[in-house]
Every structure is written in structure tokens, then in C-alpha cells.
Scaffold this active site. Structure first.
Site, mmCIF file in Angstrom:
data_model
loop_
_atom_site.group_PDB
_atom_site.id
_atom_site.type_symbol
_atom_site.label_atom_id
_atom_site.label_comp_id
_atom_site.label_asym_id
_atom_site.label_seq_id
_atom_site.Cartn_x
_atom_site.Cartn_y
_atom_site.Cartn_z
ATOM 1 N N ASP A 41 0.860 -1.178 0.000
ATOM 2 C CA ASP A 41 0.000 0.000 0.000
ATOM 3 C C ASP A 41 0.893 1.223 0.000
ATOM 4 O O ASP A 41 2.076 1.135 0.343
ATOM 5 C CB ASP A 41 -0.914 0.006 1.234
ATOM 6 C CG ASP A 41 -2.229 0.743 0.998
ATOM 7 O OD1 ASP A 41 -2.171 1.932 0.587
ATOM 8 O OD2 ASP A 41 -3.298 0.164 1.210
ATOM 9 N N ASP A 74 4.368 1.724 -4.412
ATOM 10 C CA ASP A 74 3.501 2.394 -5.363
ATOM 11 C C ASP A 74 3.303 1.441 -6.538
ATOM 12 O O ASP A 74 4.232 1.192 -7.310
ATOM 13 C CB ASP A 74 4.150 3.703 -5.820
ATOM 14 C CG ASP A 74 3.315 4.464 -6.835
ATOM 15 O OD1 ASP A 74 2.286 3.925 -7.299
ATOM 16 O OD2 ASP A 74 3.694 5.593 -7.181
ATOM 17 N N ASN A 101 -6.683 -5.835 -5.405
ATOM 18 C CA ASN A 101 -7.723 -5.000 -4.811
ATOM 19 C C ASN A 101 -7.500 -3.505 -5.021
ATOM 20 O O ASN A 101 -8.465 -2.745 -5.125
ATOM 21 C CB ASN A 101 -7.794 -5.302 -3.305
ATOM 22 C CG ASN A 101 -8.479 -4.204 -2.527
ATOM 23 O OD1 ASN A 101 -9.699 -4.066 -2.553
ATOM 24 N ND2 ASN A 101 -7.679 -3.397 -1.817
ATOM 25 N N TYR A 166 -12.322 5.641 -14.657
ATOM 26 C CA TYR A 166 -12.394 4.596 -13.629
ATOM 27 C C TYR A 166 -13.314 3.466 -14.094
ATOM 28 O O TYR A 166 -12.965 2.281 -13.987
ATOM 29 C CB TYR A 166 -12.891 5.194 -12.317
ATOM 30 C CG TYR A 166 -13.149 4.175 -11.232
ATOM 31 C CD1 TYR A 166 -12.096 3.570 -10.551
ATOM 32 C CD2 TYR A 166 -14.452 3.816 -10.886
ATOM 33 C CE1 TYR A 166 -12.330 2.633 -9.557
ATOM 34 C CE2 TYR A 166 -14.696 2.887 -9.883
ATOM 35 C CZ TYR A 166 -13.632 2.297 -9.227
ATOM 36 O OH TYR A 166 -13.881 1.361 -8.241
ATOM 37 N N LYS A 170 -12.446 -0.559 -14.752
ATOM 38 C CA LYS A 170 -13.118 -1.633 -14.016
ATOM 39 C C LYS A 170 -13.885 -2.567 -14.945
ATOM 40 O O LYS A 170 -14.015 -3.758 -14.669
ATOM 41 C CB LYS A 170 -14.034 -1.034 -12.946
ATOM 42 C CG LYS A 170 -13.252 -0.450 -11.777
ATOM 43 C CD LYS A 170 -12.326 -1.493 -11.190
ATOM 44 C CE LYS A 170 -11.502 -1.007 -10.030
ATOM 45 N NZ LYS A 170 -10.598 -2.048 -9.494
ATOM 46 N N VAL A 199 -19.660 0.006 -1.200
ATOM 47 C CA VAL A 199 -19.194 -0.497 0.086
ATOM 48 C C VAL A 199 -18.894 0.671 1.007
ATOM 49 O O VAL A 199 -18.195 1.619 0.620
ATOM 50 C CB VAL A 199 -17.940 -1.381 -0.095
ATOM 51 C CG1 VAL A 199 -17.497 -1.946 1.250
ATOM 52 C CG2 VAL A 199 -18.231 -2.501 -1.086
ATOM 53 N N THR A 201 -16.819 1.893 3.097
ATOM 54 C CA THR A 201 -15.508 2.137 3.693
ATOM 55 C C THR A 201 -15.513 3.535 4.314
ATOM 56 O O THR A 201 -16.381 4.363 4.011
ATOM 57 C CB THR A 201 -14.407 2.063 2.632
ATOM 58 O OG1 THR A 201 -14.615 3.117 1.681
ATOM 59 C CG2 THR A 201 -14.427 0.714 1.909
#
Length: 259
Positions: A41, A74, A101, A166, A170, A199, A201
Site C-alpha cells: 500500500d 507504489d 484490490n 475509472y 473496471k 461499500v 468504507t
């Protein structure tokens, strides 16, 4: 009661974007199953805090469980990503499971998109998926098989506005999954897509959830309540476990019936 998968104990798992949100839930879920987990991450502080929390929650309470390994990376830097994966595989062993993910769903309008922005979004949301699989492939073949789990999004199914690049990245995940499933099937490597809905988050709650969003959830989902990271993590566990050994090339949607 949460499912327990005996086949996940001792499995080597690599997760991108594992420091927060859905990724954090995935990392924790695998640790709780006794898997040997590594994740990358760019959120260094949050990721290190997660390692400490999981060590205190699981590893110190049960010697059969171990805290995950974290490396700052990265993923847009493919050589760095693949070097990090190689170092982690040397430390932990060849990977059995890859969870692609990591993503960024920053909003953008059509007129504002430049070539550089387009390329940057591809570099974050699309390109690393292929190269993580490439990096893990020989190790999975040595292990006699494995499971790759690529993350898509319900955004393009729902025709959501204000992030066309985006949504494009996807949508492309479905094609990547299906073609890799054919190529890697002879090596007993399964490749599937998980497509989450909206979701909740912390990032989504902080940036996007308002009264209108609450109303949209009630209107669009078939099931009541909020979709949480652990609901998505539960699907990932199933696809990583031997229980799904004849599932490949498929898109598993976890969106409470939104699409």
C-alpha cells in the site's frame, strides 16, 4: 458465525491496497484463517497500524496465526511492484493467492480528462493487475496451482456518472479475468472477478455518503442495510479456498442486489 476454511491455513496470500477499506478487511480475514499474508500500500501509517492491530488481536492470542507482512509500494511503478513481490516470496514462499484490490475511484468530468490523467488512472486501476499475475505465475506453477482474484466495480453496470476512466478500467477487469482463466487453467490456477457494490468504507462515508446517498442505497439495493468491507472479504475467502476449486473465469457480484 463466520465460515472457516481449513484449506486457507498456511496459504501464502498477496494483497494490493491492503492498508485500508476493503483491502484491510481482506487482510484481516485471511490472517484470521491462518493464512500467511503480505500486502502493499502507499498508506504507510495506516498499514503499519493495521499490522500492529492484527498482531495484538490474532498473533499474540494464537500462535498458529501470524501478523501480515507490509511493504510500502507504489503499484504504478511496475518494476518496484515486481521486485517487492519477489522479495516477499523469498521471505514467505511462493504465493498461492493474489488479490488485486488496489484502486482509486477519484471523480472526474469528461472535459477535464487529459492524456496524462487517463494514463495515470490506467496505471493505478488496470495495469498492475496483469503484472502481479505475471510476477506470481512461476511460483504458482511450482505450487501446483493457485487463485487470482481481480476487483472490478458495479460502477459501470450501474452507469454511474463522473468517473468514466475509472469505469473503463473496471469494465476491462472482466476481460482480463476471462482470458487469464483460459491461459492459466491448465496449470490449475483459477482466476475470478469480485465486483462490489457501494461499500461503506471510511473513505466512501467521508467523501460521498449524504442524505441523497442514503436514499439511493434504500432505493437501489434489494437487501436492506449497508454493504460493508467484511461482506466483500467473505467472497474473497471463498474464492481463495479449495471450496471454490471448480470456479474460474467468473464475476462474483457482491452488491446487495443493486445491479
Amino acid at each position: 458465525m463466520k465460515a472457516s476454511y481449513a484449506s486457507l491455513h498456511g496459504k501464502r496470500v498477496f494483497v494490493t491496497g491492503g492498508g485500508s477499506g476493503i483491502g484491510e478487511a481482506i487482510v484481516e480475514a485471511f490472517v484470521a484463517q491462518g493464512a500467511i499474508v503480505a500486502f502493499v500500500d502507499i498508506l504507510e501509517e495506516a498499514s503499519e497500524a493495521l499490522v500492529v492491530r492484527l498482531r495484538e488481536t490474532y498473533a499474540q492470542a494464537d500462535r498458529r496465526l501470524r501478523a501480515p507482512e507490509f511493504r510500502h509500494c507504489d503499484i504504478t511503478d511496475i518494476p518496484a511492484l515486481q521486485q517487492t513481490m519477489a522479495e516477499l516470496a523469498t521471505l514467505l514462499g511462493d504465493f498461492d493467492v493474489i488479490v488485486n484490490n488496489a484502486a482509486n475511484d477519484a471523480r472526474h468530468r469528461i472535459g477535464e480528462v487529459t492524456v496524462d490523467y487517463w494514463d495515470e488512472r490506467i496505471a493505478i486501476n488496470q495495469r498492475p493487475m496483469f503484472f502481479t499475475v505475471q510476477a506470481a505465475l512461476e511460483g504458482m506453477r511450482r505450487r501446483g496451482g493457485g487463485s487470482v482474484i481481480n476487483f472490478s466495480s458495479m460502477s459501470f453496470h450501474a452507469k454511474n456518472p463522473n468517473y468514466p476512466v475509472y469505469a473503463t478500467t473496471k469494465a476491462s477487469v472482466i476481460g482480463l479475468t476471462r482470458c487469464l482463466a483460459r491461459d492459466l487453467g491448465p496449470f490449475n490456477i483459477r482466476v475470478n472477478t469480485v465486483t462490489p457494490g457501494w461499500v461503506m468504507t471510511q473513505r466512501q462515508v467521508d467523501l460521498w455518503l449524504d442524505e441523497a446517498g442514503e436514499a439511493e442505497i434504500r432505493r437501489s439495493q434489494c437487501l436492506p442495510g449497508k454493504l460493508m468491507p467484511e461482506h466483500v472479504a467473505a467472497m474473497v475467502l471463498f474464492l481463495a479456498a479449495d471450496d471454490s476449486k471448480m470456479c474460474t473465469g467468473q464475476d462474483f457480484v457482491v452488491d446487495a442486489g443493486w445491479t
